[in-house]
Scaffold this active site. Structure first.
Site, short mmCIF file in Angstrom:
data_model
loop_
_atom_site.label_atom_id
_atom_site.label_comp_id
_atom_site.label_asym_id
_atom_site.label_seq_id
_atom_site.Cartn_x
_atom_site.Cartn_y
_atom_site.Cartn_z
CG HIS A 43 -1.93 1.09 1.22
ND1 HIS A 43 -3.13 0.98 1.90
CD2 HIS A 43 -1.95 2.30 0.65
CE1 HIS A 43 -3.83 2.08 1.74
NE2 HIS A 43 -3.13 2.91 0.98
CD GLU A 70 -4.32 -3.03 0.82
OE1 GLU A 70 -3.91 -2.15 1.60
OE2 GLU A 70 -4.82 -4.09 1.21
CG HIS A 190 -8.11 -3.09 9.11
ND1 HIS A 190 -7.28 -2.23 8.42
CD2 HIS A 190 -8.22 -2.60 10.35
CE1 HIS A 190 -6.91 -1.24 9.22
NE2 HIS A 190 -7.46 -1.45 10.39
#
Length: 240
Positions: A43, A70, A190
């Site tokens: 990310h 991401e 997450h």
């Protein structure tokens, strides 16, 4: 079977804290693959506080499992993914200054934006996933904008798991069933860890992929990276 994609941002955070190239992020990714990970997730953020844009370019040359990038779909992110052409682009609604992802997309308010971006990425042959809360009308919105998959934001599940796991998982099962019925692939991520991952998989057996970074790398400090990847794979029903 549900794939394990290891988010390697924390390796880069540790490297950047001291300067130099220790730990070597590229080697870490290759080791994760060698130890059984079925994907690598990064990310890159605009401030490059962990994964740098150049890391992504270098990783794209060597990662042989599914590469997942991401990010918030601004011009720099879109330019990067079009250049790299990863297996998957996961679109997140994060502002540049947030520490970590903290909410899913409002697919209704952002319908036009997401429709245009996803169509653009599909022209490049890139599978798209939208980071999303387990809310039925947001899942329906994800289907309308043309997403290939949704990634369920599992922070609420993880925080509620120890109090009442049946209550915590219920909205995710409903959202997952809806996504499946709409023809969407299903990812999750997450705050997933060795305590709550197996129950998530048990209740949603058709998960395509989980993306795990922080907890896995914290566990690796105590148990070693190779061993920890095997522990996570076992939670998903993989045995070697």
């Amino acid at each position: 079977m549900t794939r394990l994609s290891v988010n390697i941002n924390k390796f880069a955070t540790l490297r950047n804290a001291r300067g130099g190239n220790n730990p070597d992020v590229i080697k870490a990714a290759l080791d994760c693959e060698r130890f059984g990970a079925q994907g690598i997730t990064v990310h890159p953020r605009p401030d490059e506080r962990h994964i740098r844009y150049n890391d992504v370019l270098e990783l794209s040359r060597v990662v042989t499992t599914e590469f997942n990038i991401e990010g918030y779909p601004d011009s720099r992110y879109l330019e990067l993914v079009k250049r790299v052409k990863p297996a998957q682009a996961t679109l997140v609604p994060d502002a540049p200054d947030v520490i970590t992802s903290n909410a899913g997309w409002d697919t209704l308010t952002n319908e036009t934006l997401l429709t245009e971006i996803i169509a653009d990425l599909k022209k490049e042959g890139i599978r798209t996933s939208i980071f999303i809360d387990p809310v039925p009308h947001m899942i329906e919105g994800a289907a309308r904008v043309g997403a290939d998959r949704v990634e369920l934001y599992t922070e609420a599940y993880a925080s509620g798991y120890l109090k009442n796991k049946e209550k915590a998982i219920a909205p995710y099962v409903e959202a997952a069933d809806l996504a499946k019925n709409l023809g969407l692939g299903l990812n999750a991520g997450h705050d997933l860890d060795l305590d709550n991952l197996a129950y998530l998989k048990e209740c949603i057996p058709y998960l395509d992929e989980v993306s795990i970074g922080h907890a896995l790398i914290c566990d690796a400090i105590y148990y070693g990276l190779e061993n920890v990847i095997q522990l996570y794979l076992r939670q998903l029903g993989h045995y070697r």
